[in-house]
Design a protein around this motif. Sequence first.
Motif, mmCIF file in Angstrom:
data_model
loop_
_atom_site.group_PDB
_atom_site.id
_atom_site.type_symbol
_atom_site.label_atom_id
_atom_site.label_comp_id
_atom_site.label_asym_id
_atom_site.label_seq_id
_atom_site.Cartn_x
_atom_site.Cartn_y
_atom_site.Cartn_z
ATOM 1 N N VAL A 91 0.236 -1.343 -2.429
ATOM 2 C CA VAL A 91 -0.974 -0.900 -1.727
ATOM 3 C C VAL A 91 -1.754 -2.110 -1.230
ATOM 4 C CG1 VAL A 91 -3.248 0.098 -2.133
ATOM 5 C CG2 VAL A 91 -1.195 1.354 -2.802
ATOM 6 N N ARG A 92 -1.797 -3.130 -2.049
ATOM 7 C CA ARG A 92 -2.494 -4.353 -1.639
ATOM 8 C C ARG A 92 -1.713 -5.059 -0.536
ATOM 9 N NH1 ARG A 92 -2.986 -7.275 -6.327
ATOM 10 N NH2 ARG A 92 -5.200 -6.934 -6.650
ATOM 11 N N ARG A 93 -0.396 -5.195 -0.744
ATOM 12 C CA ARG A 93 0.433 -5.944 0.191
ATOM 13 C C ARG A 93 0.429 -5.333 1.594
ATOM 14 N NH1 ARG A 93 6.746 -6.971 -1.163
ATOM 15 N NH2 ARG A 93 7.537 -7.069 0.976
ATOM 16 N N LEU B 111 0.396 -0.458 -7.163
ATOM 17 C CA LEU B 111 -0.815 -1.267 -6.975
ATOM 18 C C LEU B 111 -0.528 -2.474 -6.093
ATOM 19 C CD1 LEU B 111 -2.607 -1.540 -10.450
ATOM 20 C CD2 LEU B 111 -3.664 -0.942 -8.259
ATOM 21 N N GLU B 112 0.579 -3.112 -6.387
ATOM 22 C CA GLU B 112 0.933 -4.318 -5.655
ATOM 23 C C GLU B 112 1.235 -3.998 -4.188
ATOM 24 O OE1 GLU B 112 4.501 -6.189 -7.234
ATOM 25 O OE2 GLU B 112 4.803 -6.951 -5.187
ATOM 26 N N ALA C 17 -8.216 1.785 -1.201
ATOM 27 C CA ALA C 17 -6.862 1.330 -1.534
ATOM 28 C C ALA C 17 -6.412 1.975 -2.845
ATOM 29 C CB ALA C 17 -6.831 -0.192 -1.641
ATOM 30 N N ALA C 18 -7.318 2.035 -3.802
ATOM 31 C CA ALA C 18 -6.942 2.548 -5.123
ATOM 32 C C ALA C 18 -6.540 4.019 -5.077
ATOM 33 C CB ALA C 18 -8.096 2.336 -6.104
ATOM 34 N N ASP D 225 -10.662 -6.728 -6.873
ATOM 35 C CA ASP D 225 -10.615 -6.993 -5.427
ATOM 36 C C ASP D 225 -10.070 -5.814 -4.629
ATOM 37 O OD1 ASP D 225 -8.049 -7.355 -6.607
ATOM 38 O OD2 ASP D 225 -7.393 -8.378 -4.778
ATOM 39 N N LEU D 226 -9.633 -4.756 -5.306
ATOM 40 C CA LEU D 226 -9.038 -3.626 -4.581
ATOM 41 C C LEU D 226 -10.116 -2.576 -4.325
ATOM 42 C CD1 LEU D 226 -6.005 -3.413 -3.812
ATOM 43 C CD2 LEU D 226 -5.776 -1.740 -5.651
ATOM 44 N N SER D 227 -10.226 -2.142 -3.073
ATOM 45 C CA SER D 227 -11.250 -1.154 -2.722
ATOM 46 C C SER D 227 -10.895 0.209 -3.315
ATOM 47 C CB SER D 227 -11.347 -1.038 -1.203
ATOM 48 O OG SER D 227 -10.151 -0.464 -0.702
ATOM 49 N N ASP E 34 -1.909 -3.238 2.673
ATOM 50 C CA ASP E 34 -3.278 -2.887 3.058
ATOM 51 C C ASP E 34 -3.388 -1.382 3.309
ATOM 52 O OD1 ASP E 34 -5.916 -2.980 3.825
ATOM 53 O OD2 ASP E 34 -5.464 -3.601 5.893
#
Lengths: 529, 381
Positions: free
Chosen positions: B338-340, B335-336, B173-174, B168-170, B342
């Motif tokens: 970057v998602r949190r 990782l977490e 984002a990665a 689900d991570l673009s 955005d």
Amino acid sequence: MPRPGFVHEVDRSTPPVLFWRGENFSLEKLPVGRSRVIYPPEPLPAIKDIDGAIRHALLNPHDQDPLPALLFPGMKLTIAFDDVSLPLPKMRRPDIRQRVIEAVLDLVAAAGVDDVHIIAALGLHRRMHEYELRHALGDRVYDAFHPRGMLYQHDAEDHDNLTIIGTTDHGEVLEINKRAADSDLVIYVNINSVSMDGGWKSITTGLASYRCLSHHHTGETLQNTKSLMGHREHSALHKSIWRLGKVLRDHGPKLFQIESTLNTDMFPEQFSFINKREWEWTAKDRATYLGVTKGLNMLPVKARRKMFHDIQSPHQMTSVQAGETSAVHEITLAKVFEQQLVPVEGQTDILTLGIPFVSPYNPDSVMNPVLVMCMGLGYLFNMYRNKPLVREGGVIIMTHPTYRDFNPVHHPSYIDFFEQVLTDTTDPVVMGQKWEKQYAEDEWYRHLYRTGNAYHGVHPFYAWYWGAHGQQHAGKVIIVGGDAPTVRRLGFTPASTMDDAFEIASDVVGRTPTISHLHVPSLLVADVQ
Amino acid sequence: MSRLVFSRKPARFAAARLAGTLMPGRGASVGPLSLEPDETLPLPSPEWLRLRPRLAGICGSDLATVDGTASAYFDPLVSYPFTPGHEVVADVVGTDRRVVVVPVLSCITRGISPVCHACEHGHIHLCERVAFGHIEPGLQTGFCESTGGGWSHEMLAHPSQLVDVPADLSDEAAVMVEPMACAVHAAQRYTGKETVIIGAGTLGLLTLAAITATRDRERTGPVVVTARYPDQKRLAKELGADVVCSTDELPRWVRSATGSLVFGDQLTCGAPHVIDCVGSSESLQQSLQVVAPGGEVQVVGMPGNVHLELTSLWHRETAIRGCYAYRRPDFDTALELVRRFDLGRLVSATYSLKDYTDAIGHAAHAGRRGAVKIAFDMRSN
Ligand SMILES: [Zn+2]
């Protein structure tokens, strides 16, 4: 015979009108048929024998014994005087304070009184520099008293030397300078430039502590001060101060108030055009204006500032009265209004104001952006009686360069206020709750106030609160010619020209608004019917 | 299929340094960087894998290299010619794995056995065998001839260097995960007391986010961030700064926040923790001006040769401490976060490899041009 104030309706033949722009001027064309210019009365004649008038006042006071009858050997006497915040510009020597204090000291010496302290009643203002004390009091008084520690400046943070006099029925604590409180007699030497000052305000603010001032120097109080320069009963500030005055009268030391008024002959001959009505400018006035503005444009701002602050004003005393504070102050107010009042019919949609290089809080200093707000919305907007010149929800347009420039010696907490508080809020009530305490209690500001020449840490809040009513009253405030980001920081709208300002104002007041221009200098109070 | 190659050509180095000094990022057009056809690198050992980079970021150390302004210190830690690019999201050839690369080349990637003391304890960023072993010298992937780098269509990585990217991570984002891992590492020294972050470029903003993520912990003082440009200021506010101010306002903010007095230009109190994400003489000097007695200046932005007045460091017993890279678990946190937060939105623009001059010019002036992270995009061909 000086002509009274005058409301000029702008027509096709009206030349452009003079506006202050900080350390410069501009001429602005106001719309024909719906603009009016409110000119101050011409300066009243000064008293011819000033020293004689002072002596007469001391010997013939109102509702009080003559000064010699109040003096006795062995007594403790304190003389307090208004600080450098007025008059503006500073007057030619000798200053009125010097003349009054010298006359008082003659009587004091004759009575054999030797325990005399002279105190600058500066409240939370900055301490005066030596050259300012010498200017206000004269070298003779300075050299006789200062070296012996008998001439000094009030310190609102010196808690060992503050005393509580009592509390009002509203719970306001009157805390003032201990030396004054413990004196057998306090003589207050006032110069009344504007009707807001004098009376009970002299001692209850000038010699007060921060705690005492914080009762009425608040955003709420100033928002509810609907008549700062006019009727006391519409001023929450003055009602509070008059309650404190009652405590002072009933429980404080014996008082002898000396008040004086000035005429509005504010600028010397090389600025002759300032005091004149534009359509009466002679060829020489026009040439002077062009020469002055051209010269100013070529100078860096520092040099311009110095030139203006070096001005010594020819204004002079029109009255002096002494005695019981209330009785004296009523006479003073009548005299101030005699000089400054101009009857004006109704309000307009727009009020235009030229903001000068100086306000009461930057003598010999920088008119920083916070003071631009204070001068425009706190002082000039409030120069009315009955009703403001601009209707509620109308637009105030000011002209000033509004540079982001501060004097770090005089205004250190103003810099932080501009950077920290105004980026957070421009609401006086919100900033009072959220930020004021931190600034008031900051040890560094306290140090600079007590030992340097800095305004008290809380002072930028007070300057801001001063404009609280104007800020609330106006639907929009526009500054012409100001630094745009700085103007926006103040919560105002920048405009590059007066025409742009009218264009921007049209969102609020439509395409054909009525306009009042308050012609400063000099000083006037519009009596709006 | 192509790659950007950085070769050792002294004359072009000199030209790049001159151009880069005059105008950051200009070194790309005259320096030793060139676009060349892809070349199949030999695997250092059978366990190594081939990757196809998807996005690869441009970071401050890359800019310094391209401009020839990086310190000579790195010369023995680099092998030429190399392909830059260490902020990489890539596909693993022959699999359906999409990964982020941990570029630090530790003992295990170099085939050193037994691994050094630091690597044994997971401190790969402090590896004691940093330039030795069976691959050419290289501080990280992206500075090493043997591994290739992200600014290409093919590179190599050791399996220990791979972090799988959740579906689900673009890619955007990665590609922020590697710099975010640096920030996570930096934020581990956060005290909860008054903290200053100097600079609101990628590193400053990510460090701020990493600190904000620890906000659940007790916080007794504000986090003050200096930023130059409006977009940086806005992002810093969004990412949890209590105060965002300009550099010249900083001493006044710290003074009032810490109830400090002043002597000369020096605050008497100050912030116990100052994180310098710029690493210039000016930023380090200001760090020393606002750090509390006994406090720490953490240098996150890569400094080169700087000139400092250190009397206050001596007198006030302050410390200047480096902060390099991360440990492997920091990537999981990164990782977490970057998602949190955005953080894919911080990738402001992407360029194809052939437009590298424009890309590097944009990265060098990212702040002024309202951008944060500039990356190469290899997905289209
Ligand atoms: Zn190792």
